[in-house]
Structure formats: C-alpha cells, structure tokens
Design a protein around this motif. Structure first.
Motif, PDB file in Angstrom:
ATOM      1  N   MET A   1     -19.768 -87.643 -23.471  1.00 11.14           N
ATOM      2  CA  MET A   1     -19.013 -86.436 -23.749  1.00 11.14           C
ATOM      3  C   MET A   1     -19.859 -85.476 -24.585  1.00 11.14           C
ATOM      4  O   MET A   1     -20.535 -85.882 -25.522  1.00 11.14           O
ATOM      5  N   GLU A   2     -19.794 -84.218 -24.254  1.00 15.75           N
ATOM      6  CA  GLU A   2     -20.519 -83.188 -24.994  1.00 15.75           C
ATOM      7  C   GLU A   2     -19.905 -83.018 -26.374  1.00 15.75           C
ATOM      8  O   GLU A   2     -18.696 -82.882 -26.499  1.00 15.75           O
ATOM      9  N   LEU A   8     -19.325 -76.028 -24.925  1.00 15.82           N
ATOM     10  CA  LEU A   8     -18.024 -76.226 -24.290  1.00 15.82           C
ATOM     11  C   LEU A   8     -17.364 -74.886 -24.011  1.00 15.82           C
ATOM     12  O   LEU A   8     -17.628 -73.902 -24.705  1.00 15.82           O
ATOM     13  N   SER A   9     -16.479 -74.855 -23.055  1.00 14.71           N
ATOM     14  CA  SER A   9     -15.684 -73.651 -22.795  1.00 14.71           C
ATOM     15  C   SER A   9     -14.465 -73.668 -23.724  1.00 14.71           C
ATOM     16  O   SER A   9     -14.115 -74.705 -24.303  1.00 14.71           O
ATOM     17  N   TRP A  10     -13.807 -72.539 -23.826  1.00 15.31           N
ATOM     18  CA  TRP A  10     -12.623 -72.481 -24.679  1.00 15.31           C
ATOM     19  C   TRP A  10     -11.527 -73.398 -24.152  1.00 15.31           C
ATOM     20  O   TRP A  10     -10.785 -73.992 -24.918  1.00 15.31           O
ATOM     21  N   GLN A  11     -11.470 -73.543 -22.812  1.00 19.01           N
ATOM     22  CA  GLN A  11     -10.461 -74.420 -22.229  1.00 19.01           C
ATOM     23  C   GLN A  11     -10.732 -75.887 -22.591  1.00 19.01           C
ATOM     24  O   GLN A  11      -9.798 -76.655 -22.852  1.00 19.01           O
ATOM     25  N   GLN A  12     -12.009 -76.273 -22.604  1.00 18.21           N
ATOM     26  CA  GLN A  12     -12.346 -77.638 -22.988  1.00 18.21           C
ATOM     27  C   GLN A  12     -11.991 -77.901 -24.449  1.00 18.21           C
ATOM     28  O   GLN A  12     -11.451 -78.953 -24.774  1.00 18.21           O
ATOM     29  N   VAL A  13     -12.294 -76.937 -25.297  1.00 13.77           N
ATOM     30  CA  VAL A  13     -11.949 -77.099 -26.716  1.00 13.77           C
ATOM     31  C   VAL A  13     -10.431 -77.186 -26.869  1.00 13.77           C
ATOM     32  O   VAL A  13      -9.918 -78.046 -27.597  1.00 13.77           O
ATOM     33  N   GLN A  14      -9.714 -76.350 -26.168  1.00 17.39           N
ATOM     34  CA  GLN A  14      -8.253 -76.362 -26.252  1.00 17.39           C
ATOM     35  C   GLN A  14      -7.687 -77.722 -25.848  1.00 17.39           C
ATOM     36  O   GLN A  14      -6.736 -78.211 -26.464  1.00 17.39           O
ATOM     37  N   SER A  15      -8.281 -78.352 -24.840  1.00 16.03           N
ATOM     38  CA  SER A  15      -7.771 -79.646 -24.392  1.00 16.03           C
ATOM     39  C   SER A  15      -8.157 -80.791 -25.339  1.00 16.03           C
ATOM     40  O   SER A  15      -7.499 -81.827 -25.356  1.00 16.03           O
ATOM     41  N   LEU A  16      -9.193 -80.588 -26.132  1.00 13.84           N
ATOM     42  CA  LEU A  16      -9.660 -81.633 -27.047  1.00 13.84           C
ATOM     43  C   LEU A  16      -9.050 -81.565 -28.441  1.00 13.84           C
ATOM     44  O   LEU A  16      -8.771 -82.595 -29.061  1.00 13.84           O
ATOM     45  N   LYS A  20      -7.292 -84.861 -29.176  1.00 13.91           N
ATOM     46  CA  LYS A  20      -8.268 -85.946 -29.045  1.00 13.91           C
ATOM     47  C   LYS A  20      -9.325 -85.922 -30.136  1.00 13.91           C
ATOM     48  O   LYS A  20      -9.894 -86.957 -30.471  1.00 13.91           O
TER      49      LYS A  20
END
Length: 180
Positions: A1-2, A8-16, A20
């Motif tokens: 995982m990065e 990361l994109s903003w969407q990836q950060v939002q999901s993490l 998580k």
C-alpha cells in the motif's frame, strides 16, 4: 500500500482516513551545511525514518517541510532559513489541515535542532486548542545510545550518525574526499 500522501488521490485519502488510517507523519528539516554530506541531510533523514515506520504504525507520510530555523550555519553557501514565527505559523496551518482531514494522531519527525523549540510550542498549542494527539520526535535523541554503542561516541551535527545515515540512503550524497 502506498504510504506517501502526495502519491494518493483525494478519493483514496477519503476512503482511508480515518476509517483505516488515522495517523500521519510530517517530516521537518532544513537546508544547511553538513560537512561532507548533502545540504538536505536534515530533510533526508526524517523523511526516510518516516517512510520506514509508516507501515508498522499504519500511518501516511506527508511531504517533507524542507525549510527550518537555521542560525549559526546560515553563513555557509547554500543554506536557508525562516524565522521561528514563520515556521510556527506554517506548521500550525499544516496541523490544522491534518485535523480537518480527520487524522487523529500526528507525528512530527524533526530532523533539525534549530526547529526544536518552535515545533514543541506549536504542538502544545495545537493539542490544547484542537484536542488532537500530536508528538514531536527529534530522531537523534532516540538514536543517541545506539550511535554511541555502534560508533563508540555520541553523534551530532554533521557527525558520524548523520553522515552514515545519509550514506545509507544514497552514497552519492556524501563527498568522501571532503571527510575531515
């Protein structure tokens, strides 16, 4: 995982965050003379430590703050400095952004002694006002006994510990011909 938030994109950060991952590490250094090693020694080391521990503590790593409070070594070519109050305002804005993004734990991985008092003060004020957990780590303090055990003496600015660490990251960042 990065683990580098800048990748990361903003969407990836939002999901993490915070579902998580709720911890972020902010490496902070400065640009100044370090004997035979890179002017960015104080940035390279805390960034590498941050990347090295991020997975183990389930954290993301923010981009390094490359400028800090440089005093006595400012006179050497290539160095730069910011005023303590400038650094304080800048770091505080970054910490506020992390809290606004729902990071519950913030680690400031400091690589430069000239930043110590400013970072400690900002962290205390931030914690008291935002009720966020924040820790300031000065890496060389944690490694002092290990440096003494391994090298037989205490490290320090442009010392064996910093020089060896930078060489471990990239041997080309230390000029062996300039060792004294």
């Amino acid at each position: 995982m990065e683990r580098q938030i800048a990748r990361l994109s903003w969407q990836q950060v939002q999901s993490l965050v915070p579902a998580k991952i709720d911890t972020i590490i902010l490496p902070v250094g400065t640009i100044e003379a370090h004997g035979s090693t890179s002017l960015a020694t104080d940035c390279i080391i805390p960034e590498d430590i941050s990347l090295g521990i991020a997975e183990r503590i389930n954290a993301l790593v923010a981009p390094t703050v490359n400028y800090g409070v440089t005093r006595s070594l400012y006179r050497y070519n290539g160095g730069s400095t910011v005023r303590p109050e400038t650094l304080a305002l800048y770091i505080r804005d970054i910490l506020n952004s992390f809290a606004d993004d729902s990071f519950r734990h913030i680690i400031i991985m400091n690589g430069h002694g000239g930043n110590n008092s400013t970072l400690k003060s900002v962290a205390l004020d931030f914690h008291q006002e935002r009720k966020s957990a924040v820790a300031v780590i000065h890496w060389w303090e944690l490694c002092g006994e290990m440096t003494k055990e391994f090298f037989g003496h205490v490290g320090g600015h442009a010392g064996t510990d910093e020089t060896a660490y930078v060489q471990a990251v990239d041997p080309l960042l230390a000029d062996k011909a300039a060792y004294s």
